[in-house]
Design a protein around this motif. Structure first.
Motif, short mmCIF file in Angstrom:
data_model
loop_
_atom_site.label_atom_id
_atom_site.label_comp_id
_atom_site.label_asym_id
_atom_site.label_seq_id
_atom_site.Cartn_x
_atom_site.Cartn_y
_atom_site.Cartn_z
N ALA A 108 0.83 -0.97 0.08
CA ALA A 108 -0.72 0.12 0.23
C ALA A 108 0.64 0.96 0.09
CB ALA A 108 -0.84 0.02 1.15
N SER A 109 0.45 2.18 -0.62
CA SER A 109 1.19 3.24 -0.50
C SER A 109 0.55 4.07 1.68
CB SER A 109 -0.01 4.43 -0.93
OG SER A 109 -1.53 4.92 -0.27
N SER A 110 1.14 5.62 1.55
CA SER A 110 1.30 5.70 2.78
C SER A 110 -0.03 6.25 2.73
CB SER A 110 2.53 7.27 2.43
OG SER A 110 2.43 7.46 1.57
N SER A 111 -1.24 6.17 1.96
CA SER A 111 -1.63 7.00 2.45
C SER A 111 -3.04 6.83 3.50
CB SER A 111 -3.21 7.21 1.18
OG SER A 111 -5.15 7.24 1.17
N ARG A 112 -4.00 7.32 4.08
CA ARG A 112 -5.03 6.61 5.12
C ARG A 112 -5.45 6.13 4.88
NH1 ARG A 112 -5.32 11.13 10.29
NH2 ARG A 112 -5.90 8.99 11.18
N LEU A 113 -5.38 6.13 3.61
CA LEU A 113 -7.14 5.32 3.03
C LEU A 113 -6.81 3.75 2.37
CD1 LEU A 113 -9.32 8.00 0.93
CD2 LEU A 113 -9.17 7.23 3.56
N SER A 114 -5.66 3.44 2.83
CA SER A 114 -4.95 2.42 2.27
C SER A 114 -5.46 1.27 3.71
CB SER A 114 -3.60 2.24 2.68
OG SER A 114 -2.80 1.93 3.39
N ALA A 115 -5.95 1.47 4.68
CA ALA A 115 -7.07 0.91 5.49
C ALA A 115 -8.57 0.18 5.23
CB ALA A 115 -6.87 1.30 7.05
N ASN A 116 -8.67 -0.19 3.88
CA ASN A 116 -9.81 -0.52 3.88
C ASN A 116 -9.54 -1.66 3.44
OD1 ASN A 116 -8.22 -1.25 1.26
ND2 ASN A 116 -8.15 1.30 0.81
N LEU A 117 -10.90 -2.72 2.88
CA LEU A 117 -11.06 -3.96 2.79
C LEU A 117 -10.32 -4.56 1.94
CD1 LEU A 117 -13.33 -6.14 4.05
CD2 LEU A 117 -15.33 -5.40 2.57
N PHE A 118 -9.97 -3.60 1.06
CA PHE A 118 -9.69 -4.92 0.00
C PHE A 118 -8.13 -4.50 0.40
CE2 PHE A 118 -6.54 -4.77 -3.22
CZ PHE A 118 -7.17 -5.99 -4.81
N GLY A 119 -7.14 -3.96 0.86
CA GLY A 119 -5.59 -4.44 1.37
C GLY A 119 -5.41 -4.33 2.47
N ALA A 120 -6.68 -4.12 3.70
CA ALA A 120 -5.89 -4.52 4.62
C ALA A 120 -5.82 -5.72 4.80
CB ALA A 120 -7.69 -4.24 5.77
N GLU A 121 -5.26 -6.33 6.22
CA GLU A 121 -4.52 -7.62 5.97
C GLU A 121 -5.21 -8.38 8.03
OE1 GLU A 121 -0.72 -6.76 5.45
OE2 GLU A 121 -0.68 -7.55 3.26
N GLY A 122 -4.90 -9.41 8.02
CA GLY A 122 -5.00 -9.54 9.92
C GLY A 122 -6.08 -10.20 10.35
N GLU A 123 -5.94 -9.47 11.39
CA GLU A 123 -7.80 -8.89 12.72
C GLU A 123 -8.21 -7.98 11.70
OE1 GLU A 123 -8.55 -10.45 14.96
OE2 GLU A 123 -8.16 -12.33 13.90
N GLN A 298 -13.36 2.94 3.58
CA GLN A 298 -14.28 2.00 3.03
C GLN A 298 -14.88 2.21 1.66
OE1 GLN A 298 -12.57 -1.04 4.75
NE2 GLN A 298 -12.17 0.43 5.83
N ALA A 299 -14.87 3.78 1.83
CA ALA A 299 -16.18 4.22 0.92
C ALA A 299 -15.78 4.72 -0.35
CB ALA A 299 -16.33 5.28 1.40
N LEU A 300 -14.12 4.49 -0.68
CA LEU A 300 -13.60 4.35 -1.66
C LEU A 300 -13.51 3.07 -2.12
CD1 LEU A 300 -11.19 6.05 -3.36
CD2 LEU A 300 -9.43 5.30 -1.87
N VAL A 301 -13.49 2.44 -1.72
CA VAL A 301 -13.49 1.03 -1.99
C VAL A 301 -14.50 0.42 -2.47
CG1 VAL A 301 -13.15 -1.67 -1.58
CG2 VAL A 301 -11.95 -0.01 -0.74
N PHE A 302 -16.02 0.84 -2.29
CA PHE A 302 -16.70 0.80 -2.62
C PHE A 302 -17.33 1.46 -3.76
CE2 PHE A 302 -21.83 0.59 -2.99
CZ PHE A 302 -22.46 -0.26 -1.66
N TYR A 303 -17.14 2.54 -3.18
CA TYR A 303 -17.04 3.51 -4.71
C TYR A 303 -16.93 2.60 -5.31
CZ TYR A 303 -16.91 7.29 -7.65
OH TYR A 303 -16.47 8.40 -8.97
N SER A 304 -15.29 2.47 -6.02
CA SER A 304 -14.69 1.98 -7.00
C SER A 304 -15.06 1.05 -7.44
CB SER A 304 -12.32 2.41 -6.62
OG SER A 304 -12.68 3.09 -5.82
N ALA A 305 -14.87 0.09 -6.39
CA ALA A 305 -15.99 -1.30 -7.46
C ALA A 305 -16.72 -1.63 -7.74
CB ALA A 305 -15.70 -2.46 -6.55
N GLY A 306 -17.92 -0.48 -7.22
CA GLY A 306 -19.19 -0.99 -7.72
C GLY A 306 -19.87 -0.15 -9.07
#
Length: 500
Positions: A108-123, A298-306
């Protein structure tokens, strides 16, 4: 004397470099895994780095070239990457041994939006997946259908205007207007009026998301040679600020009010009031803070994918209908019968009575796999069942969905558009994990059913009112843009639209 010293030094450096390269690029050979010969420093991805082809198309070509191999070895820079070709081994990775391949390993990049459902890891991923799943239940989708129908009505009026005024329109941008309207309504409760406003701020933002800047592409390419390096560089905050502002505005407008729409943002607001999201596991309870940045991610991922993927799939479907009028006629007759049965309206339940439309949609996703590579990373040393191949923790794993979809072993004459591939009797013959337009296993696409419903409703309504034919600008073969994130054709997709 100085000359001989310099010559000896150059020789030592050259030999050291040669043996270093030889050792690095003997990794898969020593494990008995076949693969294309890598180039120094860049490995196997030079054409991708030079933007002559996309990573999706390159990995697809590797899948198809190594027929009979269960595993193929590649190098991303110096990093060994394994491509899994065999559906049984893919099933092990995505389903049976999911706990070992849970993470995508996306740098992921340094953006704070990288903690999304697509790229998130672990718990973090487990918590987000568990909490966001209720957005896409059958009951929720059923409640969204009237909202989608309103978007369909606007879309049909706009297309009617184009036809009446003989305005040519590229079909990809046309379907984008519909899916953008649906996402705006069903996710954020917004009336975007995408069909009227040519340069809507949401459509402008979509172009920026799916058309990376030269700087952003450079960081991606650099990360291919030095994995993880992207995190050291700052990236543009424009997209981050847009979605952060969107989320905060919606929250402010709905704060203190009853959750009427029950859409994505209503669920986010409800979860936000809990302060922290938690999940019980073997080690106790895991928690994440649900702040505005996490919601915006999460809004970014929902928007982009949908928005983008469904628009792409619908445009490819319309293209194939223009080339195959017999398929279009059969779809049209099926759609008309269902409309007549349900008094001129499509409902959530009525979509089940459009089996041929579903077959055509599935075939479109097979031939035009919008998201072509599935990525995973092993979390521990792993030996592939039935082989002698063992990979260490942290090894990237690639699965070419569009390679599988174009493999004649699973789909006879794969270049032909043939909805019968997905007739009930033929669908049963497709091995599990040989057809995966939405991924497979616990980490498949969470919005799969949403994508199918919005595409089915939009496609059925369009066919009920309009006929699609070839135009002088219709291409029978596509050339894809290697600089784009998803499957984008050069020159667009053109068809002729007329009223029924």
């Amino acid at each position: 004397m100085a000359f001989y010293i310099c010559a000896a030094l150059v020789t030592v450096i050259f030999c050291s470099f040669y043996y270093f390269m030889k050792k690095k690029y003997s990794y898969w050979y020593n494990k008995g895994v076949k693969g294309p010969t890598p180039l120094p420093i860049v490995g196997n991805f030079l054409t991708v780095m030079l933007q002559k082809e996309s990573a999706t198309e390159y990995v697809k070509s590797v899948h198809l070239k190594y027929k009979g191999e269960k595993l193929v070895g590649l190098y991303r820079g110096f990093k060994p990457v394994i491509v899994v070709r065999d559906p049984d081994l893919i099933k092990q990775v995505l389903i049976k041994d999911f706990h070992i391949f849970r993470d995508r390993g996306v740098s992921a990049s340094s953006s704070r939006l990288s903690a999304n459902l697509f790229g998130a890891e672990g718990e973090t991923w487990r918590i987000l997946r568990q909490k966001l799943t209720p957005v896409f239940t059958s009951r929720k989708l059923k409640e969204m259908v009237p909202l989608m129908q309103q978007c369909v009505d606007k879309f049909l009026k706009y297309v009617d205007y184009l036809v009446e005024n003989n305005v040519e329109h590229e079909i990809r941008s046309l379907t984008s207007k519909y899916t953008l309207e649906v996402i705006g309504s069903c996710a954020f409760g917004l009336d975007l009026d995408a069909c009227k406003d040519e340069e809507n701020e949401f459509s402008i933002m979509a172009k920026k998301i799916f058309t990376p800047t030269t700087y952003a592409r450079f960081l991606v390419l650099l990360d291919m040679i030095i994995p993880g390096v992207r995190k050291l560089f700052t990236t543009s905050t424009e997209i981050q600020e847009f979605f952060l502002g969107l989320v905060r505005n919606v929250i402010r407008e709905r704060e203190g009010k009853l959750a009427v729409r029950k859409d994505f943002m209503d669920l986010m607001i409800e979860l936000r009031e809990q302060g922290k999201l938690s999940r019980r596991n073997d080690d106790g309870i895991s928690e994440i803070e649900l702040d505005d940045y996490v919601i915006a991610a999460q809004a970014l991922v929902f928007y982009s994918a949908g928005f983008e993927t469904s628009a792409a799939s619908m445009s490819f479907l319309f293209h194939e209908l223009a080339l195959n009028p017999d398929i279009q006629d059969r779809m049209y007759n099926e759609v008309c019968k269902v409309y007549e049965k349900y008094n001129g309206q499509l409902t959530y339940d009525s979509l089940k009575e459009l089996p041929y439309l579903d077959m055509v949609f599935e075939e479109t996703l097979r031939k035009y796999s919008v998201a072509g590579i599935l990525l995973r990373k092993t979390l521990e040393t792993y030996t592939f069942p039935g082989t002698n191949v063992t990979i260490p923790e942290g090894t990237p794993v690639m699965i070419s969905a569009n390679g599988l979809h174009a493999d004649p072993e699973y789909f006879p004459n794969p270049s032909k558009f043939n909805p019968e591939n997905f007739s009930p009797e033929n669908k049963e013959k497709i091995p599990q994990c040989a057809y995966m337009p939405f991924g497979e296993g616990p980490r498949n696409c969470i919005g799969m059913r949403f994508a199918k419903v919005q595409s089915a409703i939009g496609t059925a309504a369009f066919l009920k009112n309009f006929k699609i034919e070839r135009s002088p600008k219709t291409n029978t073969e596509f050339e894809y843009d290697p600089t784009r994130i998803v499957l984008i054709t050069k020159g667009g997709i053109w068809v002729k639209i007329s009223k029924r």
